[in-house]
Every structure is written in structure tokens, then in C-alpha cells.
Motif scaffolding. Structure first.
Motif, PDB file in Angstrom:
ATOM      1  N   ILE A  31       9.040   4.788   8.690  1.00  0.00           N
ATOM      2  CA  ILE A  31       8.132   5.354   7.862  1.00  0.00           C
ATOM      3  C   ILE A  31       8.040   5.057   6.465  1.00  0.00           C
ATOM      4  CG2 ILE A  31       7.860   7.908   6.951  1.00  0.00           C
ATOM      5  CD1 ILE A  31       8.504   8.977   9.793  1.00  0.00           C
ATOM      6  N   MET A  80       8.835   2.133   5.461  1.00  0.00           N
ATOM      7  CA  MET A  80       8.039   0.987   5.413  1.00  0.00           C
ATOM      8  C   MET A  80       6.567   0.948   5.404  1.00  0.00           C
ATOM      9  SD  MET A  80       8.390  -1.960   8.776  1.00  0.00           S
ATOM     10  CE  MET A  80       7.227  -0.799   9.693  1.00  0.00           C
ATOM     11  N   ALA A  81       6.107   1.999   6.406  1.00  0.00           N
ATOM     12  CA  ALA A  81       4.693   2.004   6.349  1.00  0.00           C
ATOM     13  C   ALA A  81       4.135   2.396   5.148  1.00  0.00           C
ATOM     14  CB  ALA A  81       4.414   3.145   7.664  1.00  0.00           C
ATOM     15  N   LEU A  82       4.739   3.547   4.273  1.00  0.00           N
ATOM     16  CA  LEU A  82       4.489   3.821   2.969  1.00  0.00           C
ATOM     17  C   LEU A  82       4.378   2.833   2.003  1.00  0.00           C
ATOM     18  CD1 LEU A  82       6.175   7.084   2.330  1.00  0.00           C
ATOM     19  CD2 LEU A  82       3.843   6.983   2.079  1.00  0.00           C
ATOM     20  N   VAL A 135       4.769  -0.503   2.501  1.00  0.00           N
ATOM     21  CA  VAL A 135       3.600  -1.776   2.656  1.00  0.00           C
ATOM     22  C   VAL A 135       2.201  -1.342   2.697  1.00  0.00           C
ATOM     23  CG1 VAL A 135       3.129  -3.515   4.544  1.00  0.00           C
ATOM     24  CG2 VAL A 135       5.470  -3.035   4.016  1.00  0.00           C
TER      25      VAL A 135
END
Lengths: 167, 166
Positions: free
Chosen positions: A37, A39-41, A43
Motif C-alpha cells: 500500500i 508502494m502504491a502511494l 510510486v
């Protein structure tokens, strides 16, 4: 390296290490979920700003994108904390693993890249770039380096179990 | 079940799971993370804007996020099919796996609804973000977080686990 070994031995003896390494079986998977989660924020937000500087989504002015940065930083903090927990759980699978050090090196380079972006005043010049305008070439290079480095961080992270036998 | 085992032990399934090539399982799972980061990351950007957290970003300009989100989606659909083939006999009987697929389906439908109903508004940047759009944005965050959680947990089941450590 001796200091890293000593730190690892100390960490490995802590109760937190025990908890991460299976003392609480749900803890490692929970941290993995948070790591993705975060990582998604990170990147998503850094990647969007990079893509805009590279000339995609040119109808977006750059200044208001800064308001998203705290969320990207939140992603980085989540991943630093969960990453430190993985390291505490099983330090020895990482410290002798080249892929782990490559991941750390890429994170460091990405940090230096951001540092250079702000300290050279490039960020201030870029902020005034409105919709349909281009950023200077130097900012495009910073954006390309950022995209390359963060995708590289994900690559080395994913390769930990395969090229370096850590999970 | 025989069919699932046959799929799992097809030439392709074995190659993905057991070839040991860096281009098989490792590269496929890297692509699956990369697609996730861009698909979910851009959905988060869109949701945060609709929720009013970066109010000066023109919403209309964010319609250009859709090609990025769809690229992430298709990278993950393709890599996901390959990963599911390699673990077919575990995944296709796992409630967790179907939960993950259900959450992704709902999140993608929601994403299409945002494009259809929010971006279709001709004066989108002149009026306050409607409550329905804020609801869809909240739903987007919840569904994607759920999909990541269910997806992460499927990594702990199936024969390829041995490959992944834990």
C-alpha cells in the motif's frame, strides 16, 4: 561490515525480531500488505509528478501537484517502518544479499536525486510551470532518473527471494 | 480439479513455476507489482483530488490518468493470468483468490463509473465535487486497499510458495 553484523546480532535477539519472524504469524503478512500500500502511494504520486515533468498529462499545472506530496511521503514512511521491521525479523537474510544492498543504494540515489532537485532551486523554477508548458531539460533529467530509480527499487525488492534468496 | 492440475502442469505452468529462469516467475511477479503501483497509485491520486485534498488540481486534466491506469490494469491482467496458471489447482479453489478478483472487478467498475459520471460533467471544475463523486472516491480507496490485502495474502498459498519464501 562488522558493525552491520553486530547490529544484526543485537536486532535478532530482540523480542520484536521474534514477533516478526513468526512469534505472531500474522505480523509479517500484515507488514507485507502495508509495504505494498505504501508502494502504491509513493510510486503513484512521485510517478505522476515525474510523468508530468517528462511531458505527459501536459494539461496539468505542476504547482497544485505539490499538495499530494505529503501522501507520497506517507507512503515512504510506511515502507521505511515496515522495511525496518522485515530487517529486524531476519537481518541475516539481507546483510549478505547483494540484491538488498542494490535496493538500498537505489533508495539512497533516489533520495539524493530529490535532494538535488530542491537544493539546486530547480523545484522553484518548475513550480511556476503551468498547464501546457514544458519544464527545463534539467528537470526532465531529474524526473527520468526518479522514475528509473523508483522502478529499480521495486525491481530489486521483488528480486530479493529470487536473485538473493531473501523474502 | 483434474483440469486445474492439467493447467498447472502444462508446459507454460511448469516453466513459470519451475524453470528457475529470471524471466519466468521473478520477472512476471515484478511486472505484477509494477502494474499495481501505477494502477492503484493513479487511482489514489484521482480519489484524493475528488475528496478535496489537492483542490487546485483541475479535475478535467486527470482524465489523462486513465490510459496509465489501463496500462497498469492490462500488465496485471496478463501477468496475473500467468501466475494463476502456475498455481491453478490452489488459486481456482481458493475463496481468498475469488475475493481478490471480486474486489478488483468492483474497483474497476467503480473506476469506469467515475469516468462516465464525474468526467462527463461539462463544468466539472466550476462546481463543488458532488457527494456521489466523493462516495466513489472513498469506495475506490477501500476497494483497492482490499484488493492489495487479498492479493498479498494469496502469496502464502499454492506450490509456488516454495519459490517465494514466504
Amino acid at each position: 561490515m562488522a558493525a552491520v553484523e553486530a547490529l544484526s546480532r543485537w536486532l535478532h535477539a530482540t523480542r520484536l525480531s521474534w514477533a516478526m519472524a513468526g512469534g505472531y504469524p500474522w505480523l509479517w503478512p500484515a507488514c507485507e500488505t502495508l509495504h505494498f500500500i505504501g508502494m502504491a502511494l509513493l510510486v503513484g504520486i512521485v510517478g505522476l509528478i515525474d510523468l508530468r515533468m517528462l511531458g505527459f498529462l501536459r494539461s496539468l499545472p505542476l504547482k497544485p501537484l505539490d499538495r499530494l506530496l505529503p501522501w507520497g511521503i506517507l507512503g515512504f514512511v510506511i515502507n521505511t517502518v515496515t522495511g525496518l521491521l522485515f530487517f529486524t525479523g531476519d537481518p541475516f537474510q539481507y546483510i549478505h544479499n547483494l540484491v538488498f544492498w542494490l535496493k538500498m543504494a537505489f533508495i539512497l540515489l533516489a533520495g539524493l536525486n530529490v535532494g538535488a532537485f530542491y537544493l539546486t532551486g530547480l523545484h522553484r523554477r518548475v513550480t511556476s510551470v503551468g498547464a501546457e508548458e514544458d519544464v527545463p531539460l534539467s528537470a526532465k533529467l531529474v524526473a527520468a532518473a526518479s522514475l528509473f530509480l523508483w522502478i529499480g527499487v521495486m525491481y530489486w525488492g521483488r528480486m530479493l527471494p529470487f536473485l538473493g534468496e531473501a523474502f | 480439479m483434474a483440469t486445474l492440475t492439467a493447467i498447472e502442469n502444462s508446459g507454460f505452468g511448469i516453466w513459470v513455476r519451475e524453470s528457475g529462469s529470471v524471466w519466468s516467475y521473478p520477472t512476471i511477479i515484478f511486472l505484477h507489482s509494477l502494474g499495481l503501483a501505477f494502477l492503484v497509485g493513479m487511482n489514489v491520486v484521482l480519489a484524493l483530488r475528488l475528496l478535496g485534498l489537492a483542490p487546485r488540481i483541475p479535475i478535467s486534466a486527470l482524465e489523462r490518468l486513465y490510459p496509465i491506469m489501463w496500462a497498469g490494469f492490462w500488465i496485471n491482467a496478463a501477468s496475473g493470468v500467468a501466475l494463476a496458471i502456475a498455481d491453478a489447482s490452489t488459486m481456482f479453489i481458493s475463496t481468498l483468490f475469488y475475493l481478490k478478483l471480486g474486489l478488483i472487478a468492483a474497483a474497476v467498475v467503480n473506476m469506469v463509473c467515475i469516468r462516465r459520471y464525474v468526467f462527463a460533467h461539462p463544468r466539472i471544475d466550476r462546481v463543488a465535487v458532488p457527494a456521489s463523486a466523493r462516495l466513489m472516491a472513498t469506495l475506490s480507496l477501500v476497494l483497492w486497499a482490499g484488493a492489495i490485502t487479498a492479493g498479498r495474502l494469496t502469496a502464502y498459498i499454492g506450490p509456488a510458495v516454495a519459490l517465494k519464501g514466504r
